[in-house]
Design an enzyme around this catalytic site. Structure first.
Site, short mmCIF file in Angstrom:
data_model
loop_
_atom_site.label_atom_id
_atom_site.label_comp_id
_atom_site.label_asym_id
_atom_site.label_seq_id
_atom_site.Cartn_x
_atom_site.Cartn_y
_atom_site.Cartn_z
N PHE A 151 8.84 15.91 -1.41
CA PHE A 151 9.70 15.42 -0.32
C PHE A 151 11.04 16.16 -0.25
O PHE A 151 12.04 15.62 0.18
CB PHE A 151 9.90 13.90 -0.42
CG PHE A 151 8.63 13.16 -0.08
CD1 PHE A 151 8.45 12.61 1.17
CD2 PHE A 151 7.59 13.09 -1.00
CE1 PHE A 151 7.26 11.99 1.50
CE2 PHE A 151 6.39 12.47 -0.67
CZ PHE A 151 6.23 11.92 0.58
N LEU A 152 10.99 17.41 -0.68
CA LEU A 152 12.19 18.26 -0.59
C LEU A 152 11.92 19.43 0.34
O LEU A 152 12.46 20.52 0.14
CB LEU A 152 12.57 18.79 -1.97
CG LEU A 152 13.52 17.96 -2.82
CD1 LEU A 152 13.96 18.75 -4.05
CD2 LEU A 152 14.76 17.49 -2.05
N CYS B 197 4.95 4.94 9.38
CA CYS B 197 5.60 4.14 8.33
C CYS B 197 7.10 4.37 8.20
O CYS B 197 7.89 3.44 8.38
CB CYS B 197 4.92 4.40 6.99
SG CYS B 197 3.24 3.77 6.96
N LYS C 163 8.12 -1.74 -1.73
CA LYS C 163 7.56 -0.88 -0.67
C LYS C 163 8.68 -0.29 0.20
O LYS C 163 8.70 0.90 0.51
CB LYS C 163 6.58 -1.70 0.18
CG LYS C 163 6.00 -0.96 1.36
CD LYS C 163 5.11 0.20 0.96
CE LYS C 163 4.80 1.09 2.15
NZ LYS C 163 4.08 2.28 1.82
N GLU D 251 0.85 -1.19 0.00
CA GLU D 251 0.00 0.00 0.00
C GLU D 251 0.89 1.25 0.00
O GLU D 251 1.86 1.32 0.74
CB GLU D 251 -0.89 -0.03 1.26
CG GLU D 251 -1.79 1.16 1.39
CD GLU D 251 -2.65 1.35 0.16
OE1 GLU D 251 -3.45 0.49 -0.17
OE2 GLU D 251 -2.50 2.41 -0.50
N PHE D 252 0.51 2.23 -0.81
CA PHE D 252 1.32 3.46 -0.89
C PHE D 252 0.56 4.71 -0.47
O PHE D 252 1.04 5.82 -0.68
CB PHE D 252 1.84 3.65 -2.32
CG PHE D 252 2.72 2.52 -2.78
CD1 PHE D 252 4.05 2.45 -2.39
CD2 PHE D 252 2.21 1.50 -3.57
CE1 PHE D 252 4.85 1.39 -2.79
CE2 PHE D 252 3.00 0.44 -3.97
CZ PHE D 252 4.33 0.38 -3.58
N LEU D 253 -0.64 4.53 0.12
CA LEU D 253 -1.41 5.73 0.47
C LEU D 253 -0.68 6.59 1.49
O LEU D 253 0.11 6.09 2.28
CB LEU D 253 -2.81 5.35 0.99
CG LEU D 253 -2.96 4.56 2.30
CD1 LEU D 253 -2.78 5.44 3.52
CD2 LEU D 253 -4.33 3.92 2.35
N GLU E 57 -1.31 9.17 4.63
CA GLU E 57 -2.32 9.65 5.55
C GLU E 57 -2.55 11.12 5.26
O GLU E 57 -1.61 11.86 4.95
CB GLU E 57 -1.87 9.45 7.01
CG GLU E 57 -2.02 8.00 7.42
CD GLU E 57 -1.52 7.75 8.83
OE1 GLU E 57 -1.50 8.68 9.65
OE2 GLU E 57 -1.16 6.59 9.11
N1 LIG Z 1 -0.89 4.19 7.81
C1 LIG Z 1 -0.30 4.38 6.64
O1 LIG Z 1 -0.15 5.50 6.16
C2 LIG Z 1 0.21 3.20 5.86
C3 LIG Z 1 0.55 3.37 4.51
C4 LIG Z 1 1.01 2.28 3.79
C5 LIG Z 1 1.17 1.05 4.42
N2 LIG Z 1 0.85 0.92 5.73
C6 LIG Z 1 1.01 -0.40 6.36
O2 LIG Z 1 -0.28 -1.00 6.47
C7 LIG Z 1 -0.35 -1.78 7.66
C8 LIG Z 1 -1.49 -1.29 8.54
O3 LIG Z 1 -1.20 0.05 8.89
P1 LIG Z 1 -2.29 0.99 9.61
O4 LIG Z 1 -1.68 2.33 9.72
O5 LIG Z 1 -3.60 0.82 8.94
O6 LIG Z 1 -2.33 0.28 11.05
P2 LIG Z 1 -3.35 0.56 12.24
O7 LIG Z 1 -2.60 0.32 13.47
O8 LIG Z 1 -4.04 1.87 12.02
O9 LIG Z 1 -4.46 -0.58 12.04
C9 LIG Z 1 -4.22 -1.94 12.20
C10 LIG Z 1 -5.50 -2.57 12.74
O10 LIG Z 1 -5.36 -3.99 12.74
C11 LIG Z 1 -6.11 -4.49 13.85
N3 LIG Z 1 -5.70 -5.87 14.12
C12 LIG Z 1 -4.49 -6.31 14.54
N4 LIG Z 1 -4.51 -7.66 14.65
C13 LIG Z 1 -5.74 -8.08 14.28
C14 LIG Z 1 -6.36 -9.34 14.17
N5 LIG Z 1 -5.72 -10.47 14.47
N6 LIG Z 1 -7.63 -9.40 13.76
C15 LIG Z 1 -8.31 -8.27 13.46
N7 LIG Z 1 -7.77 -7.03 13.53
C16 LIG Z 1 -6.49 -6.94 13.94
C17 LIG Z 1 -5.82 -3.49 14.96
O11 LIG Z 1 -6.79 -3.53 15.97
C18 LIG Z 1 -5.82 -2.17 14.19
O12 LIG Z 1 -7.08 -1.53 14.22
C19 LIG Z 1 1.03 -1.67 8.33
O13 LIG Z 1 1.81 -2.73 7.90
C20 LIG Z 1 1.56 -0.37 7.76
O14 LIG Z 1 2.97 -0.33 7.74
C21 LIG Z 1 0.37 1.95 6.46
#
Ligand SMILES: NC(=O)c1ccc[n+]([C@@H]2O[C@H](COP(=O)([O-])OP(=O)(O)OC[C@H]3O[C@@H](n4cnc5c(N)ncnc54)[C@H](O)[C@@H]3O)[C@@H](O)[C@H]2O)c1
Length: 458
Positions: free
Chosen positions: A276-277, A287, A231, A160-162, A164
């Site tokens: 990013f500059l 992340c 990623k 995922e590349f979104l 926040e």
């Molecule tokens: N946040 C970002 O901007 C972003 C962008 C790209 C990639 N990612 C990646 O995506 C992944 C998720 O990131 P996020 O920011 O959404 O995390 P987050 O912490 O916001 O959400 C993760 C969710 O998973 C739930 N969870 C954990 N174990 C579980 C299980 N066994 N069953 C059901 N639910 C469970 C948690 O309760 C939590 O709500 C990570 O690997 C992160 O590195 C995040």
């Protein structure tokens, strides 16, 4: 989208990534079940209340409601699912390695429950080290063996590349979609799931309009290992790019240049690009820090040091202290001073405070004996919940934060801070010092309002 093309999708993990992906896929016509083991999250979402701050999300939650359901129970819709997306957290361990326990726990639950006659495609969307698609497959297989079942299923990697703050925009209008899969059926199913995005056949949601001149996104198909590495390479590169301009902000200060103008002159070079500059008080978030540590750990396991990435991390550690150094220069004595912090989130348009520079700055100031007032347009509550013992004064507005303060420090470049009545704020302060940790304000305007202004690298 034709009815026949709709998929039944289960998403496990309803955080920033899972929720955004869920409502977007629901809006596109798929039938989506978002699963999270956190009761509070599911209860709120069932009532139509967003659990995170993300522009457009409240509206999309409503619009996608007929297609998206929320549950704590993975097993409820798993038997019917054609696709299961894993989007749980992958935090850092103490040694920098990635903690895969959440991912593996989900894999075990899937393996213990899938219907061997119609196994779903498992898609890994969490950011995970190379080899995790294989690891997930072997964990699921172990569980199937316990049930004396052997069946054919695939695990694809779909990083995922979104970003926040623009998560929905990035989901509907990505630059590219990366899929790592070995089986052609798996690839076709992912293509089907993303078809409306790849072909842009959907009517844009009002809250997330299609940008002018947007080109169709590329679909990058590769092996799971390359997808996983893409990623980390992307995040390490972006973090390094910020650290690079931050490193030059120090020399800009020494020689009397303005890093904002330097970055503009550099970024217009298409080989480099302007993104990013932006020099500032360093990168944070959920992340970059953990992903940089994770790829360094992977490098160390393969006896392959990554000195450029290592340096990016070190520059960032030092950069986070810049705001405090500047306060020391301007206030001279920090102990006993009142410092107002504007911005707690690691970047604007999100309430995410994970590894935000604000945490280090506030801790440092408290250790030095300052009285610290804080204000963030949306992240006050999250900060209070996460750091209940930190002795800070929470303010409702930027004006409250400024009142009686000796200095203000901007740590998040929220748009709101661009339009503050600075002269009015200055009038209520004890000393009129402003440290613009995001280089977002106009020096002359601030000086006219009576401030002693300092930015980063200018
Ligand atoms: N946040 C970002 O901007 C972003 C962008 C790209 C990639 N990612 C990646 O995506 C992944 C998720 O990131 P996020 O920011 O959404 O995390 P987050 O912490 O916001 O959400 C993760 C969710 O998973 C739930 N969870 C954990 N174990 C579980 C299980 N066994 N069953 C059901 N639910 C469970 C948690 O309760 C939590 O709500 C990570 O690997 C992160 O590195 C995040």
């Amino acid at each position: 989208m034709k009815t026949a093309e709709k998929l039944k999708i289960v998403i496990v993990g309803t955080g920033y990534v899972g929720l955004t992906t869920g409502v977007a896929l629901g809006y596109l016509g798929h039938r989506v079940t978002c699963v999270d083991h956190d009761t509070a999250i599911i209860e709120k979402l069932e009532r139509g209340i967003s659990t995170i701050y993300e522009p457009g999300l409240e509206e999309l939650l409503k619009q996608s409601a007929p297609q998206v359901s929320y549950t704590k129970d993975l097993l409820r819709d798993l038997p019917d699912a054609q696709v299961v997306i894993i989007a749980v957290g992958t935090p850092s361990k103490e040694n920098g390695d990635t903690d895969l326990s959440y991912v593996e726990a989900v894999a075990r639950e899937i393996g213990a429950a899938i219907d061997p006659l119609k196994p779903p495609l498992i898609i890994n969307k969490s950011t995970v080290p190379v080899g995790t698609a294989r690891r997930v497959e072997s964990v699921i297989r172990e569980e199937l063996e316990k049930r004396c079942i052997d069946c054919c299923f695939s695990v694809a990697s779909n990083p995922e590349f979104l970003r926040e703050g623009s998560a929905l925009h990035d989901t509907f209008y990505p630059d590219r979609i990366v899929v790592g899969a070995t089986a052609i059926d798996a690839l076709n199913l992912v293509r089907q799931m993303y078809a409306p995005i790849l072909e842009q056949t959907f009517t844009p949601p009002q809250a997330v309009p299609r940008p002018d001149g947007y080109n169709l996104p590329a679909l990058v198909t590769t092996s799971p290992t390359s997808a996983e590495l893409i990623k980390y390479t992307a995040n390490a590169f972006l973090a390094t790019k910020i650290s690079f301009i931050n490193e030059f902000s120090a020399i800009a200060e020494k020689v009397g240049a303005d890093i904002v103008e330097v970055a503009k002159g550099v970024g217009l070079d298409r080989r480099i690009g302007a993104g990013f500059l932006k020099a500032g008080v360093g990168w944070g978030g959920s992340c970059f820090p953990k992903d940089v540590r994770s790829i360094l750990f992977t490098g160390s396991q393969y006896n392959c040091e990554l000195p450029v990435v290592q340096a990016a991390l070190e520059v960032n550690r030092r950069q986070k202290l810049k705001a405090i150094e500047k306060l020391q220069q301007l206030l001279k004595v920090v102990r006993g001073s009142t410092v107002g912090i504007l911005g707690l989130a690691f970047k604007p348009n999100t309430d995410d405070i994970r590894e935000s520079p604000a945490i280090d700055v506030i801790e440092g100031l408290l250790e030095m004996g300052a009285r610290v007032k804080v204000y963030d347009p949306v992240a006050n509550e999250k900060y209070k919940q996460t750091y209940p013992d930190q002795q800070v004064i929470y303010c409702e507005t930027a004006a409250d934060t400024a009142r009686d303060a000796d200095a203000l420090v901007i740590l998040t470049d929220w748009d709101e801070f661009l339009h503050l009545p600075w002269a009015e704020l200055a009038a209520t302060m004890k000393n009129r010092i402003i440290v613009d940790g995001r280089n977002m304000l106009d020096r002359e305007q601030l000086q006219q309002a009576g401030f002693t202004y300092t930015g980063i690298g200018r």
